[in-house]
Scaffold this motif. Structure first.
Motif, PDB file in Angstrom:
ATOM      1  N   GLU A   1       0.834  -1.196   0.000  1.00  0.00           N
ATOM      2  CA  GLU A   1       0.000   0.000   0.000  1.00  0.00           C
ATOM      3  C   GLU A   1       0.865   1.241   0.000  1.00  0.00           C
ATOM      4  OE1 GLU A   1      -1.811  -2.317   2.648  1.00  0.00           O
ATOM      5  OE2 GLU A   1      -2.271  -3.017   0.641  1.00  0.00           O
TER       6      GLU A   1
ATOM      7  N   ASP B   1      -5.490  -1.447 -12.019  1.00  0.00           N
ATOM      8  CA  ASP B   1      -6.779  -0.847 -11.808  1.00  0.00           C
ATOM      9  C   ASP B   1      -7.832  -1.857 -11.393  1.00  0.00           C
ATOM     10  OD1 ASP B   1      -7.191   1.785 -11.798  1.00  0.00           O
ATOM     11  OD2 ASP B   1      -8.614   1.685 -13.465  1.00  0.00           O
TER      12      ASP B   1
ATOM     13  N   SER C   1      -7.322  -3.257  -7.617  1.00  0.00           N
ATOM     14  CA  SER C   1      -6.644  -2.415  -6.638  1.00  0.00           C
ATOM     15  C   SER C   1      -7.263  -2.535  -5.247  1.00  0.00           C
ATOM     16  CB  SER C   1      -6.679  -0.961  -7.090  1.00  0.00           C
ATOM     17  OG  SER C   1      -8.031  -0.577  -7.235  1.00  0.00           O
ATOM     18  N   HIS C   2      -8.422  -3.174  -5.149  1.00  0.00           N
ATOM     19  CA  HIS C   2      -9.056  -3.271  -3.826  1.00  0.00           C
ATOM     20  C   HIS C   2      -8.440  -4.361  -2.983  1.00  0.00           C
ATOM     21  CE1 HIS C   2     -12.150  -0.361  -4.684  1.00  0.00           C
ATOM     22  NE2 HIS C   2     -12.176  -0.868  -5.896  1.00  0.00           N
TER      23      HIS C   2
ATOM     24  N   HIS D   1      -5.699  -7.043  -1.380  1.00  0.00           N
ATOM     25  CA  HIS D   1      -4.309  -6.974  -0.956  1.00  0.00           C
ATOM     26  C   HIS D   1      -3.479  -7.802  -1.916  1.00  0.00           C
ATOM     27  CE1 HIS D   1      -4.611  -5.019   3.032  1.00  0.00           C
ATOM     28  NE2 HIS D   1      -5.886  -5.295   2.798  1.00  0.00           N
TER      29      HIS D   1
ATOM     30  N   ARG E   1     -11.273   6.800 -13.899  1.00  0.00           N
ATOM     31  CA  ARG E   1      -9.972   7.205 -13.391  1.00  0.00           C
ATOM     32  C   ARG E   1      -9.946   8.709 -13.108  1.00  0.00           C
ATOM     33  NH1 ARG E   1      -5.256   4.931 -17.114  1.00  0.00           N
ATOM     34  NH2 ARG E   1      -6.082   2.884 -16.537  1.00  0.00           N
TER      35      ARG E   1
ATOM     36  N   HIS F   1      -5.824   2.617   3.806  1.00  0.00           N
ATOM     37  CA  HIS F   1      -4.821   2.508   2.740  1.00  0.00           C
ATOM     38  C   HIS F   1      -5.301   3.208   1.473  1.00  0.00           C
ATOM     39  CE1 HIS F   1      -6.708  -0.579   0.196  1.00  0.00           C
ATOM     40  NE2 HIS F   1      -7.209  -1.033   1.324  1.00  0.00           N
ATOM     41  N   TYR F   2      -4.328   3.549   0.675  1.00  0.00           N
ATOM     42  CA  TYR F   2      -4.596   4.372  -0.508  1.00  0.00           C
ATOM     43  C   TYR F   2      -5.383   3.595  -1.548  1.00  0.00           C
ATOM     44  CZ  TYR F   2      -3.654   7.044  -4.692  1.00  0.00           C
ATOM     45  OH  TYR F   2      -3.770   7.755  -5.838  1.00  0.00           O
ATOM     46  N   ASP F   3      -6.445   4.189  -1.987  1.00  0.00           N
ATOM     47  CA  ASP F   3      -7.271   3.526  -2.985  1.00  0.00           C
ATOM     48  C   ASP F   3      -7.440   4.452  -4.183  1.00  0.00           C
ATOM     49  OD1 ASP F   3      -9.129   2.359  -4.532  1.00  0.00           O
ATOM     50  OD2 ASP F   3     -10.602   2.024  -2.933  1.00  0.00           O
ATOM     51  N   PRO F   4      -6.784   4.120  -5.275  1.00  0.00           N
ATOM     52  CA  PRO F   4      -6.794   5.049  -6.405  1.00  0.00           C
ATOM     53  C   PRO F   4      -8.175   5.306  -6.974  1.00  0.00           C
ATOM     54  CG  PRO F   4      -5.747   2.960  -6.986  1.00  0.00           C
ATOM     55  CD  PRO F   4      -5.983   2.937  -5.505  1.00  0.00           C
ATOM     56  N   THR F   5      -9.106   4.385  -6.746  1.00  0.00           N
ATOM     57  CA  THR F   5     -10.426   4.613  -7.343  1.00  0.00           C
ATOM     58  C   THR F   5     -11.241   5.611  -6.543  1.00  0.00           C
ATOM     59  OG1 THR F   5     -11.282   2.745  -6.115  1.00  0.00           O
ATOM     60  CG2 THR F   5     -10.578   2.319  -8.373  1.00  0.00           C
TER      61      THR F   5
END
Lengths: 615, 294, 164
Positions: free
Chosen positions: A17, A32, A35-36, A38, B264, C4-8
């Motif tokens: 993370e 993409d 990304s949720h 781990h 995005r 934690h970082y979530d780009p969405t």
């Protein structure tokens, strides 16, 4: 806003993370869809298709070591022929069959060996193995980044190199043998399959392998450049960067701008070979048959080749220079002498590297007037080179030198660079070059100044950063033996070659006994061969030391074993993917505050004190 | 954060930010294009080097004078100017797609990407026609004392000097093949001898030789072979770039349609694809210069 | 923000690219005007180039082509091409809108082309001269006859002819 990138949540154990934080970019693009979840590290994702720059560096290093053994073994084999021409070694026939009929190295095999020795050492060991390893390993660690700008392309860079290796290796096992027209693959020899067995399939595979290699070096180089420019940590201005990073930066620039020219040249060569074009071919008769090719110019290929080939020399040399600067400064406990001069000379060398290529071609029919301009530009390189040598020596001057194996190899580098550099001044003059061209003098020159010197830089780097790479030390006793035997051995091997060259002995000859004028040094050749076998054996000892120490070496307990200032020593002993557990440290000073204000060293992360003197 | 107020006195090089205020992907794309410029540069410069090493080089106006559907009309540079305009226009539509992306206008992006892709395909179509025309369009050439019909290929070049020595040509007719003689007699008959192909095919070589008007047949010597090699090599390499650009654009179009960029929140990928596409246009400008204009 | 970082979740460009602090925004109408202007400019330059190309063709067809004049026109075409390249890079590729240092990192390495071109062309030319001197077969078979050679047999072919 900044805190969300560098602070608060970054103390978690799961570093993946934390990488997302700094490298949202990479992950936005490549991860993409998932990304949720781990990222669970499997064996494959951790050790094989890893995107961690440190693992990729190790992959480059180990592949490079394997190639170095192969390439070194080739040189031992052809040295056997040169030292003992006509003598039979039945064991060779056992291993190489028809290539060493009757225990004697056959001419085709001999040329294949020298070609592959050059190709492997220049490209696979000293380009990929050297800058691939240390650019990958050191750039993110020393500038304070969690990984490369694009970890994915970085991974591809290694796998393209791997693919290039596979193709090159496979060319060793085909019936007509690998490319054998010299590592410079000059046409017409390399362009005509009917000219020699090594110009058949082996040559095509050579070209394909090199094309893959160019892709690999391009992916790597673009990554190095954009990482250094974009991902420096707070406070790490360009002039605070360690010289290693500057050197690797210029190396990447050289590669990105010069490898494409080789690619173009090789594509045209491939056309000449397989499509009947005449880019490099004209007026040729092979076995009594007049070829239809007309109007090409073989000199053109040499221009294209050396437009890469000369920068390539500096692609090999600059990383070694950078690491040597760093190691000498750390281990003499003194700031590097003339940081800005070092930087300026690196820049000057980079520029000049692009302007001097035709000094490899003085006797090929190059326009003599043009040649004289190339002489002038070539001799200019002596200026930045001399500045660098002067600065290394003055860095050592009155230092509290710790003679670790890394230091010794760094000093050895400086010694070799001086010895080999001086003969470069001979060869850079076209008038002298006419006499010395294609003699053993040239072999001596470039092996000392570029081949062995860069190997020394690489060894210095491995001994110095091994604790960071594997969390263990290399065995020092073996290291000292390694250094002294290699150092003395290198001079014993290559120094006499100068005399052979001055006496007019050509390089690349299979057997000199047929020429009265070339047959003056049989005993010397024998001595060189014996020493090279000893030196090769000692390298195997180093390889043993390397792999043994990965698993059984003395463990590192001090996170900063050399008392160095640079950022890589502020990471945990064995950093995970993402390098720093917490925030990336901020940088407040340059990398060379050694022995300042009575303190042995002041890390880059330490803020400038109130009463601190200026450097 | 996205205000321009921060511009003043920003220490661009002090670390912790991009010194060029560009995200790494765009930076990498720029430097990749730089590298690719050296690939193309090397090709074009070797072309120049070979060209300067020759005593004779074909005049592009003579070589590139055909237009689809115009038959044998002499229209120098007409078709290539169409190709150039197609590429410039597709570059403009790409600019508009990138601009629509800046505004987050998904519909605009899709519309302009479509036009860009069409432009790319049209260019490739033109190139295919031009190659086909050059390879199959055979011309009478005097080779080793006889006349042959050859097209512009990687290994043959029919664009040498015009042979002005009519006696040599007349002599060459004696050793020329029947097929070629039929062709010549059909295309360049002496006054009053014009007949149909069928009739000509039945005649003997000697008869046919007498019927060819060599003075007006524009028979040439063989030209420099490297001309064809470089032409197909470089325009092919450029065409390959156009092709891969079209593929990239199609992928971008699909991703846009699937809302990948909308989710995005930015269309930076379109920008990068745009850079590549403009570069392809840029290279064409130089290919156009080196092969067609000078 | 979760732990934690979530780009969405944070979808602004500056979140995805922490090293970038602001983005270029240009006025819509102003931008469209610029694109239109550039398009017209590129088209006009191309037309001029084509006109010069045809001019060169006609000079060649004439009785005694003036090599110097042709060379001059070719020089003009080269300059026009560089102008075209400038507009494509600066407007279409938006390099003109970047920070000055960024422009420099692109433009300065391109200067390498200067010596690259000069050396390659000069050596190509030298190769031709050497071959004409030492390889008479090459000279005789490839040198174009002087234009309408019948009238002036003894004349040496123009030195520049290889470059045309």
């Amino acid at each position: 806003m900044k805190s969300s990138f560098h602070g608060t949540e970054a103390k978690q154990k799961n570093m993946s993370e934390a990488i997302n934080v700094q490298h949202g970019a990479a992950h936005v693009e490549h991860h993409d869809a998932h990304s949720h979840g781990h990222h669970k590290e499997t064996f494959v994702s951790k050790y094989i298709f890893s995107m961690d720059h440190k693992t990729i560096a190790k992959q480059f290093l180990i592949t490079g070591i394997i190639w170095a053994i192969v390439g070194g073994l080739f040189s031992v084999l052809f040295r056997l022929q040169l030292g003992y021409p006509g003598q039979s070694f039945p064991i060779l026939e056992t291993f190489f069959g028809n290539w060493a009929k009757g225990g004697q190295i056959q001419p085709e095999f001999y040329y294949a060996l020298i070609t592959m020795h050059g190709t492997v050492l220049v490209f696979f060991v000293l380009t990929a193995g050297l800058s691939g390893t240390f650019a990958n390993f050191l750039i993110p660690l020393q500038i304070g980044a969690r990984d490369m700008a694009s970890p994915f392309l970085n991974m591809l860079s290694y796998w393209f190199f791997f693919l290039a290796s596979v193709v090159m290796i496979s060319s060793l096992f085909i019936s007509t043998g690998p490319a054998s027209g010299g590592w410079t693959v000059y046409p017409p020899l390399s362009a005509l399959g009917q000219a020699s067995s090594g110009s058949k399939l082996g040559m095509d595979l050579w070209i394909v392998s090199m094309a893959l290699f160019v892709v690999s070096s391009l992916l790597g180089g673009l990554n190095y450049i954009s990482t250094i420019l974009n991902l420096r940590t707070k406070g790490m201005s360009m002039t605070r960067m360690p010289l290693t990073i500057w050197a690797l930066f210029f190396t990447a620039v050289l590669g990105v701008l010069s490898f494409p020219v080789l690619l173009s040249g090789l594509i045209l060569l491939l056309f000449d070979r397989n499509l009947g074009t005449s880019f490099y071919l004209s007026d040729i008769v092979v076995n009594g048959e007049i070829l239809a090719n007309e109007g090409g110019s073989a000199i053109l290929f040499q221009h294209l080749f050396w437009f890469l080939g000369h920068p390539e020399v500096y692609i090999i040399l600059l990383p070694a220079m950078g690491m040597v600067s760093e190691i000498l400064s750390v281990n003499s406990r003194k700031p590097i002498f003339g940081y800005m001069a070092m930087l300026g000379s690196l820049f000057a060398i980079t520029i000049l590297a692009f302007l001097v290529w035709a000094h490899h071609m003085f006797v090929t029919g190059l326009n003599p007037f043009l040649g004289s301009i190339f002489v002038l530009l070539t001799l200019l390189i002596a200026v930045p080179s001399a500045i660098k040598v002067f600065n290394w020596l003055t860095t050592l001057w009155r230092g509290n030198i710790r003679f670790t194996p890394a230091t010794l190899f760094a000093i050895g580098f400086v010694s070799l660079f001086i010895s080999g550099g001086l003969t470069g001044i001979f060869l850079g003059n076209s008038t002298i070059d006419i006499h010395l061209h294609d003699t053993m003098f040239v072999v001596a020159h470039f092996h000392i100044v570029m081949g062995v010197a860069s190997m020394f830089g690489m060894f210095a780097g491995i001994y110095h950063w091994f604790p960071k790479m594997f969390g263990r030390y290399l065995n020092s006793t073996l290291g000292y033996i390694h250094f002294w035997v290699t150092m003395i051995g290198s001079y014993l091997i290559f120094w006499p070659m100068h005399y052979q060259g001055l006496a007019g002995i050509p390089r690349r000859y299979l057997d000199k006994r047929g020429w009265v004028s070339f047959n003056d040094f049989p005993e010397l050749d024998k001595m060189i061969t014996i020493v090279s076998i000893i030196v090769f054996a000692v390298q195997l000892m180093f390889v043993f030391n390397f792999f043994y120490s990965i698993f059984k070496g003395r463990k590192v307990t001090n996170p900063n074993p050399w008392g160095a200032n640079t950022l890589e020593w502020t990471t945990p002993l064995r950093p995970g993917h993402g390098n720093w557990d917490g925030e990336i440290p901020e940088v407040h000073r340059w990398a060379y505050d050694y022995g300042k204000d009575g303190r042995e060293f002041i890390p880059q992360t330490e803020p400038i004190g109130e009463n601190e003197s200026k450097h | 954060m996205a205000t321009t107020g921060t511009v003043h006195q920003t220490k661009w090089w002090s670390g912790g930010k991009s010194p060029f205020n560009l995200e790494y992907g765009k930076l990498m794309m720029w430097y990749f294009l730089m590298s690719d410029a050296f690939t193309f540069g090397a090709f074009l410069i070797s072309y120049g080097s070979i060209r300067f090493s020759q005593n004779f080089w074909p005049d592009p106006n003579v070589v590139f004078n055909a237009f689809p559907g115009a038959g044998h009309a002499n229209l120098p540079l007409a078709f290539v100017s169409v190709m150039t305009f197609i590429l410039i226009v597709s570059s403009v539509t790409m600019v508009l797609a990138v601009h629509a992306g800046h505004k987050g206008d998904k519909k605009g992006v899709i519309k302009w990407m479509w036009w860009t892709i069409l432009g790319g395909l049209a260019f490739l179509g033109c190139q295919a026609w031009e190659w086909h025309h050059l390879i199959t369009g055979e011309h009478a050439v005097l080779v080793d004392g006889k006349i042959e019909m050859i097209g512009q290929t990687m290994t043959g070049n029919p664009w040498g000097n015009i042979v002005e020595d009519n006696t040599a040509l007349t002599a060459a007719l004696n050793t020329t093949s029947h097929e070629t003689l039929v062709h010549l007699a059909h295309e360049f008959p002496k006054e009053g001898t014009a007949t149909s192909i069928e009739a000509l095919e039945k005649m003997s070589n000697a008869q046919l030789s007498g019927m060819v008007d060599v003075a007006h047949a524009h028979i040439r010597e063989k030209g420099p072979v490297a001309f064809g090699g470089y032409f197909y090599g470089i325009t092919g390499f450029h065409g390959f770039h156009v092709f891969s650009g079209v593929i990239i654009n199609i992928v971008m179009l699909i991703m846009t349609q699937k809302n990948v960029f909308a989710n995005r929140g930015h269309y930076l990928m379109i920008e990068k694809a745009g850079l590549y596409w403009h570069f392809v246009d840029l290279v064409w400008v130089f290919v156009f210069l080196c092969f067609y204009l000078i | 923000m979760s732990n934690h970082y979530d780009p969405t979740k944070d979808i602004s460009p500056s979140a995805a690219y922490p090293e970038v602090s602001f983005h270029h925004h240009s006025d819509d109408a102003e931008f469209k005007r610029r694109v239109k202007k550039t398009t017209i400019l590129l088209s006009v330059i191309t037309i001029i180039e084509l006109a010069i190309g045809l001019l060169i063709y006609n000079i060649h067809k004439g009785d005694s082509p003036n090599a110097l004049l042709v060379l001059m026109f070719k020089g003009v075409v080269c300059i026009l091409t560089i102008a075209k390249a400038y507009y494509i890079v600066s407007v279409f590729m938006h390099l003109g809108d970047e920070i000055r240092n960024m422009i420099m990192t692109i433009v300065v390495p391109l200067l390498l082309f200067v010596w690259f071109i000069i050396a390659f062309i000069a050596d190509g030319n030298s190769y031709k001269n050497l071959r004409n001197k030492y390889d008479l077969h090459f000279k005789e078979t490839t040198t174009p006859a002087p234009h309408h050679s019948a009238e002036k047999p003894g004349e040496k072919p123009a030195e520049k002819s290889g470059k045309e």
